[in-house]
Design a protein around this motif. Structure first.
Motif, PDB file in Angstrom:
ATOM      1  N   GLY A  90     -16.227   6.585  -7.878  1.00  0.00           N
ATOM      2  CA  GLY A  90     -17.162   6.455  -6.765  1.00  0.00           C
ATOM      3  C   GLY A  90     -16.578   5.849  -5.508  1.00  0.00           C
ATOM      4  O   GLY A  90     -17.234   5.790  -4.477  1.00  0.00           O
ATOM      5  N   ARG A 106     -19.603  10.573 -13.566  1.00  0.00           N
ATOM      6  CA  ARG A 106     -20.603  10.261 -12.543  1.00  0.00           C
ATOM      7  C   ARG A 106     -21.545  11.454 -12.343  1.00  0.00           C
ATOM      8  O   ARG A 106     -21.134  12.613 -12.428  1.00  0.00           O
ATOM      9  CB  ARG A 106     -19.928   9.848 -11.237  1.00  0.00           C
ATOM     10  CG  ARG A 106     -19.182  10.952 -10.531  1.00  0.00           C
ATOM     11  CD  ARG A 106     -18.335  10.426  -9.386  1.00  0.00           C
ATOM     12  NE  ARG A 106     -19.126   9.713  -8.413  1.00  0.00           N
ATOM     13  CZ  ARG A 106     -19.088   9.896  -7.091  1.00  0.00           C
ATOM     14  NH1 ARG A 106     -18.281  10.808  -6.583  1.00  0.00           N
ATOM     15  NH2 ARG A 106     -19.819   9.188  -6.277  1.00  0.00           N
ATOM     16  N   GLU A 160     -22.691  12.782  -9.836  1.00  0.00           N
ATOM     17  CA  GLU A 160     -22.294  13.681  -8.751  1.00  0.00           C
ATOM     18  C   GLU A 160     -21.404  14.816  -9.259  1.00  0.00           C
ATOM     19  O   GLU A 160     -21.235  15.826  -8.587  1.00  0.00           O
ATOM     20  CB  GLU A 160     -21.536  12.895  -7.672  1.00  0.00           C
ATOM     21  CG  GLU A 160     -22.401  11.950  -6.838  1.00  0.00           C
ATOM     22  CD  GLU A 160     -22.615  10.578  -7.510  1.00  0.00           C
ATOM     23  OE1 GLU A 160     -22.405  10.461  -8.736  1.00  0.00           O
ATOM     24  OE2 GLU A 160     -22.994   9.643  -6.801  1.00  0.00           O
ATOM     25  N   GLY A 176     -23.552   9.416 -15.446  1.00  0.00           N
ATOM     26  CA  GLY A 176     -24.071   8.353 -14.600  1.00  0.00           C
ATOM     27  C   GLY A 176     -25.185   8.933 -13.746  1.00  0.00           C
ATOM     28  O   GLY A 176     -25.478  10.130 -13.813  1.00  0.00           O
ATOM     29  N   SER A 177     -25.809   8.086 -12.931  1.00  0.00           N
ATOM     30  CA  SER A 177     -26.892   8.578 -12.083  1.00  0.00           C
ATOM     31  C   SER A 177     -26.809   7.989 -10.680  1.00  0.00           C
ATOM     32  O   SER A 177     -27.784   7.477 -10.150  1.00  0.00           O
ATOM     33  CB  SER A 177     -28.250   8.279 -12.714  1.00  0.00           C
ATOM     34  OG  SER A 177     -28.628   9.312 -13.588  1.00  0.00           O
ATOM     35  N   GLY A 178     -25.608   8.007 -10.114  1.00  0.00           N
ATOM     36  CA  GLY A 178     -25.474   7.592  -8.730  1.00  0.00           C
ATOM     37  C   GLY A 178     -25.454   6.095  -8.529  1.00  0.00           C
ATOM     38  O   GLY A 178     -26.254   5.566  -7.764  1.00  0.00           O
ATOM     39  N   ALA A 179     -24.567   5.405  -9.226  1.00  0.00           N
ATOM     40  CA  ALA A 179     -24.405   3.966  -9.007  1.00  0.00           C
ATOM     41  C   ALA A 179     -22.912   3.637  -9.012  1.00  0.00           C
ATOM     42  O   ALA A 179     -22.258   3.698 -10.043  1.00  0.00           O
ATOM     43  CB  ALA A 179     -25.129   3.157 -10.074  1.00  0.00           C
ATOM     44  N   VAL A 188     -21.368   0.860  -8.771  1.00  0.00           N
ATOM     45  CA  VAL A 188     -20.961  -0.318  -9.537  1.00  0.00           C
ATOM     46  C   VAL A 188     -20.661   0.031 -11.000  1.00  0.00           C
ATOM     47  O   VAL A 188     -19.936  -0.684 -11.690  1.00  0.00           O
ATOM     48  CB  VAL A 188     -22.016  -1.449  -9.431  1.00  0.00           C
ATOM     49  CG1 VAL A 188     -23.272  -1.109 -10.204  1.00  0.00           C
ATOM     50  CG2 VAL A 188     -21.451  -2.794  -9.873  1.00  0.00           C
ATOM     51  N   CYS A 189     -21.192   1.147 -11.485  1.00  0.00           N
ATOM     52  CA  CYS A 189     -20.940   1.533 -12.875  1.00  0.00           C
ATOM     53  C   CYS A 189     -19.484   1.919 -13.124  1.00  0.00           C
ATOM     54  O   CYS A 189     -19.086   2.135 -14.266  1.00  0.00           O
ATOM     55  CB  CYS A 189     -21.875   2.653 -13.311  1.00  0.00           C
ATOM     56  SG  CYS A 189     -23.567   2.073 -13.504  1.00  0.00           S
TER      57      CYS A 189
END
Lengths: 390, 151
Positions: free
Chosen positions: A80, A119, A121, A154-157, A159-160
């Protein structure tokens, strides 16, 4: 023009995107003992390619030493960092080599379950990855290695991408980083020993076992062995993905990728450092200089560094998980602060107060996100103060 | 309260463990384009969690909206490399095509226009997603064409 030179450079190293006989490498790895694999990785001096740079051989060693009925291997594909896109390309073009690295890790540390945390995305990659995994699993079955890889999204974070936040997310929670220690190699996913490595790191581990640590060590410098995949963007005639030797100076880099008017390079993305032209010669890309997870963004003299800093701080305000105060409030105050100075609502001296606050963020933020926000802030303020004030 | 068959499907597919929560929420989201209060309550019941816990997780993630959105969500990358490549023009073009402002949903609930952080296409900016599909090296014309393709 830099393009000819660049072509030569591109041909020099081709470890990540080269086609290999992955079945053969898997055979070789499975015939090698865990101890020998760890020794080889330690000898190669490879450090994690996600940005933090922890020695990979040691990470695997610690995980292998843990006594547990269950261990996990996780591939961190939550790429990210602004300016980074190499992991997507690696998973798109050489997914089997990533799985291969994960399987070798599983064999080494004694794990039977792996995950790729991709991620959201990059969800469009899932169908092709599932297909490649099916083939890969068949081969593992034939070789009698009990290891299965699944994909989690993931769903758009942002920090993950921090490994403990990633684990929290996989456990169905908010992606809030944990306190360390314990480190994931001791207590990770569902409290079990877990190796979390970056996409690129897994591929390099496989290539090191294929060619030997010596070959890898011949590349790079004492503190930064080997090569690295760089994501190049911004004001450059040659944007894209390049595998380059570590330890080059920024001057050499700009000669290859600059547009002739490069004013600054942001090394390591929003969480990295901004280097102005006058420091290109002395700045080494690597752990002894400025490390990077691969993000290299070039800015030419038409760009306002105030806008760049504003963009980064806006990013961090949104992506801070909000769990710890230094990061949550710090990011907001830095952004409000530069806006106020620009609008002449605060004196330029106020920037010094903000710099003082970044010391608190560095020392007391819980995870790498808050700890690294000061990097872009201080390096842009120190080098382009007049652009921020006027 | 009418039960959502999507939640039941997702729970059947992924199981009732806490670590299945994200895949379950993502499944329901993909079908409905947002997570309603009722959906989250139903997930909580199925997984034996408090609804606050489910909401806490869902609301953390920018790709799991808990407010109703359009069927197609347009996310234009606003991170620096796309910003340098004039992503503002892309947003303006979409705004005038759909007659909505950034952050809004069309009255027919077909499209929502949002900005998002780095999509990982920095060398091919400006970039955007329409649901899971990627569009890169956009010009205002290409962006409008992409919208038309999704009408």
């Amino acid at each position: 023009m830099s393009t000819d030179k660049l072509q030569k450079f591109k041909k020099r190293i081709d470890l990540i995107f080269s086609d290999v006989n992955w079945k053969e490498i898997l055979d070789k790895a499975l015939k090698t003992s865990a101890d020998d694999i760890i020794k080889e990785l330690i000898a190669s001096c490879i450090r994690g390619r996600g940005g933090a740079g922890f020695p990979t051989g040691l990470k695997w060693k610690f995980a292998a030493q843990q006594k547990s009925d269950k261990k996990y291997v996780i591939c961190n594909a939550d790429e990210g960092e602004p300016g980074t896109f190499k992991d997507r390309e690696i998973l798109d073009k050489q997914a089997k080599k990533v799985f291969l690295g994960m399987a070798i890790c599983a064999h080494t540390v004694g794990s039977d379950e792996g995950y790729i945390y991709l991620r959201g995305e990059y969800k469009f990659l899932v169908p092709q990855l599932e297909k490649e995994l099916e083939e890969f699993h068949k081969e593992l079955k034939a070789k009698k290695l009990d290891f299965k890889i699944s994909i989690r999204l993931g769903s758009g974070a942002y920090v993950c991408g921090e490994e403990t936040a990633l684990i929290e997310s996989m456990e169905g929670r908010r992606g809030e980083p944990r306190n360390k220690p314990p480190f994931p190699v001791v207590s990770g996913y569902l409290g079990k020993p877990t190796v979390v490595n970056n996409v690129e790191t897994f591929v390099y581990t496989a290539m090191i076992l294929k060619d030997g640590s010596k070959q890898f060590c011949e590349l790079g410098t004492k503190d930064s062995r080997g090569s690295k995949v760089f994501s190049v963007s911004g004001d450059t005639p040659n944007p894209g993905i390049y595998e380059l030797e570590l330890g080059m100076t920024l001057d050499e880099f700009v000669e290859l990728f600059g547009d002739g008017d490069t004013k600054a390079v942001q090394v390591g993305g929003a969480s990295g450092f901004c280097v102005p032209r006058r420091k290109f010669k002395e700045t080494i890309i690597g752990f002894e200089g400025i490390p990077t997870g691969g993000s290299m963004m070039l800015f030419n003299s038409s760009r306002s560094m105030y806008n760049v800093l504003h963009n980064f701080l806006d990013f961090f305000c949104e992506e801070s998980c909000g769990q710890c105060t230094p990061c949550r409030v710090g990011c907001q105050q830095l952004l409000k602060g530069i806006v106020a100075v620009k609008a002449k609502e605060k004196p330029s001296k106020y920037l010094e107060d903000l710099k003082g606050m970044t010391e608190t963020m560095k020392s007391s933020s819980k995870c790498g996100l808050g700890q690294s926000v000061p990097n872009c802030f201080n390096s842009i303020i120190d080098n382009f103060k007049e652009e921020v004030i006027y | 309260m009418s039960k959502s068959s999507f939640v039941a499907e997702a729970v059947k597919k992924y199981g009732q463990d806490r670590e299945s929560l994200m895949p379950i929420l993502q499944y329901v989201y993909e079908k409905k384009h947002y997570l309603s209060k009722e959906d989250m309550q139903e997930v909580a019941e199925a997984l034996d969690l408090s609804s606050a816990d489910v909401y806490g997780t869902a609301s953390f993630y920018s790709f799991l909206d808990t407010k109703e959105k359009g069927e197609k969500i347009i996310r234009v990358c606003k991170s620096i490399s796309c910003d340098l490549k004039n992503k503002e023009q892309i947003i303006s073009a979409i705004e005038s095509k759909l007659n909505i402002k950034n952050g809004q949903t069309t009255p027919d609930k077909k499209f929502t226009l949002l900005e998002t952080n780095c999509l990982g296409w920095c060398h091919k900016g400006p970039a955007m997603l329409i649901n899971d599909n990627v569009y890169t090296e956009l010009t205002p014309e290409k962006a409008v064409a992409a919208i038309e393709e999704n009408l």
